[in-house]
Scaffold this motif. Structure first.
Motif, PDB file in Angstrom:
ATOM      1  N   UNK A 128       0.836  -1.217   0.000  1.00 48.95           N
ATOM      2  CA  UNK A 128       0.000   0.000   0.000  1.00 48.95           C
ATOM      3  C   UNK A 128       0.861   1.254   0.000  1.00 48.95           C
ATOM      4  N   UNK A 129       1.809   1.305   0.909  1.00 43.07           N
ATOM      5  CA  UNK A 129       2.672   2.481   1.010  1.00 43.07           C
ATOM      6  C   UNK A 129       3.493   2.708  -0.243  1.00 43.07           C
ATOM      7  N   UNK A 130       4.009   1.625  -0.801  1.00 40.72           N
ATOM      8  CA  UNK A 130       4.833   1.728  -2.001  1.00 40.72           C
ATOM      9  C   UNK A 130       4.007   2.208  -3.193  1.00 40.72           C
ATOM     10  N   UNK A 131       2.811   1.654  -3.351  1.00 39.29           N
ATOM     11  CA  UNK A 131       1.972   2.073  -4.473  1.00 39.29           C
ATOM     12  C   UNK A 131       1.563   3.541  -4.332  1.00 39.29           C
ATOM     13  N   UNK A 132       1.224   3.953  -3.129  1.00 34.95           N
ATOM     14  CA  UNK A 132       0.850   5.371  -2.918  1.00 34.95           C
ATOM     15  C   UNK A 132       2.017   6.302  -3.223  1.00 34.95           C
ATOM     16  N   UNK A 133       3.226   5.902  -2.827  1.00 34.07           N
ATOM     17  CA  UNK A 133       4.412   6.703  -3.128  1.00 34.07           C
ATOM     18  C   UNK A 133       4.638   6.741  -4.641  1.00 34.07           C
ATOM     19  N   UNK A 134       4.444   5.608  -5.295  1.00 35.50           N
ATOM     20  CA  UNK A 134       4.577   5.542  -6.752  1.00 35.50           C
ATOM     21  C   UNK A 134       3.593   6.508  -7.423  1.00 35.50           C
ATOM     22  N   UNK A 135       2.365   6.551  -6.918  1.00 38.90           N
ATOM     23  CA  UNK A 135       1.357   7.486  -7.446  1.00 38.90           C
ATOM     24  C   UNK A 135       1.803   8.931  -7.245  1.00 38.90           C
ATOM     25  N   UNK A 136       2.271   9.246  -6.028  1.00 39.46           N
ATOM     26  CA  UNK A 136       2.735  10.615  -5.738  1.00 39.46           C
ATOM     27  C   UNK A 136       3.913  11.006  -6.621  1.00 39.46           C
ATOM     28  N   UNK A 137       4.775  10.027  -6.926  1.00 40.01           N
ATOM     29  CA  UNK A 137       5.938  10.300  -7.767  1.00 40.01           C
ATOM     30  C   UNK A 137       5.582  10.343  -9.255  1.00 40.01           C
ATOM     31  N   UNK A 138       4.331  10.023  -9.596  1.00 36.80           N
ATOM     32  CA  UNK A 138       3.894  10.048 -10.994  1.00 36.80           C
ATOM     33  C   UNK A 138       4.523   8.943 -11.821  1.00 36.80           C
ATOM     34  N   UNK A 139       4.729   7.767 -11.210  1.00 33.50           N
ATOM     35  CA  UNK A 139       5.450   6.695 -11.890  1.00 33.50           C
ATOM     36  C   UNK A 139       4.640   5.408 -12.045  1.00 33.50           C
ATOM     37  N   UNK A 140       3.322   5.511 -12.072  1.00 31.56           N
ATOM     38  CA  UNK A 140       2.483   4.334 -12.279  1.00 31.56           C
ATOM     39  C   UNK A 140       2.413   4.052 -13.780  1.00 31.56           C
ATOM     40  N   UNK A 141       2.903   2.886 -14.168  1.00 31.21           N
ATOM     41  CA  UNK A 141       2.913   2.461 -15.572  1.00 31.21           C
ATOM     42  C   UNK A 141       2.161   1.139 -15.699  1.00 31.21           C
ATOM     43  N   UNK A 142       2.021   0.671 -16.922  1.00 34.11           N
ATOM     44  CA  UNK A 142       1.427  -0.659 -17.141  1.00 34.11           C
ATOM     45  C   UNK A 142       2.200  -1.724 -16.372  1.00 34.11           C
ATOM     46  N   UNK A 186      -8.235  -2.908  -6.144  1.00 37.87           N
ATOM     47  CA  UNK A 186      -9.286  -1.948  -6.496  1.00 37.87           C
ATOM     48  C   UNK A 186      -9.329  -0.776  -5.523  1.00 37.87           C
ATOM     49  N   UNK A 187      -9.096  -1.031  -4.238  1.00 39.69           N
ATOM     50  CA  UNK A 187      -9.117   0.077  -3.276  1.00 39.69           C
ATOM     51  C   UNK A 187      -7.959   1.039  -3.530  1.00 39.69           C
ATOM     52  N   UNK A 188      -6.796   0.507  -3.930  1.00 35.13           N
ATOM     53  CA  UNK A 188      -5.656   1.376  -4.224  1.00 35.13           C
ATOM     54  C   UNK A 188      -5.874   2.186  -5.495  1.00 35.13           C
ATOM     55  N   UNK A 189      -6.635   1.617  -6.426  1.00 33.66           N
ATOM     56  CA  UNK A 189      -6.950   2.358  -7.655  1.00 33.66           C
ATOM     57  C   UNK A 189      -8.038   3.407  -7.429  1.00 33.66           C
ATOM     58  N   UNK A 190      -8.595   3.426  -6.237  1.00 32.92           N
ATOM     59  CA  UNK A 190      -9.575   4.442  -5.831  1.00 32.92           C
ATOM     60  C   UNK A 190     -10.760   4.517  -6.793  1.00 32.92           C
ATOM     61  N   UNK A 191     -11.241   3.342  -7.215  1.00 31.51           N
ATOM     62  CA  UNK A 191     -12.426   3.298  -8.049  1.00 31.51           C
ATOM     63  C   UNK A 191     -12.189   3.467  -9.539  1.00 31.51           C
ATOM     64  N   UNK A 192     -10.968   3.756  -9.919  1.00 28.06           N
ATOM     65  CA  UNK A 192     -10.633   3.899 -11.331  1.00 28.06           C
ATOM     66  C   UNK A 192     -10.460   2.498 -11.910  1.00 28.06           C
TER      67      UNK A 192
END
Length: 140
Positions: A88-102, A118-124
């Motif tokens: 969870x923490x790593x994915x959130x940091x990845x999102x903040x850093x703008x580095x979420x890729x396929x 799904x919860x980490x994707x926040x409904x997207x």
């Protein structure tokens, strides 16, 4: 990697490791460990490598770094609440850093439960193109 760092600090600019060097160590760690003790050691290497990359004065993780570290977590760390919290923490940091890729999404989907994912994707939806632009703004 440590030898490269040491040589670089000693003045040999040709030995300065780049993000690819760090990613190679992360990937090697992810595929190490035949038994529990070896997996533990490999995971320690992965954590130390990712932390060194994050704390570097001249480098920063890439989307490949995040995805490969997620792969190491999946392969080397047993399922537990600690692992889930780390993810969870790593994915959130990845999102903040703008580095979420396929690649990051692929590793996340194989690592977490569908509910956590799904919860980490926040409904997207998990389609890369539907993510908030800020989540992937720095993917190169």
């Amino acid at each position: 990697l440590h030898r490269m760092e040491s040589e670089y600090r000693a003045g040999n600019s040709a030995c300065r490791p780049n993000v690819i060097s760090y990613n190679a160590v992360l990937n090697a760690a992810a595929f190490c460990g035949r038994d529990e003790r070896e997996q533990e050691e490999a995971f320690k290497v992965a954590i130390q490598t990712f932390d060194e990359l994050r704390m570097s004065n001249y480098l920063q993780p890439s989307h490949v770094s995040y995805g490969t570290f997620l792969k190491a977590i999946k392969k080397l760390m047993p399922e537990s609440d600690v692992r889930e919290n780390l993810v969870k923490g790593l994915f959130r940091k990845c999102c903040r850093d703008g580095l979420v890729s396929d690649f990051v999404l692929k590793e996340m989907s194989g690592l977490s439960t569908p509910d956590l994912y799904q919860s980490l994707l926040e409904g997207v939806t998990n389609d890369y193109g539907n993510l908030p632009k800020s989540w992937s703004a720095n993917v190169r």
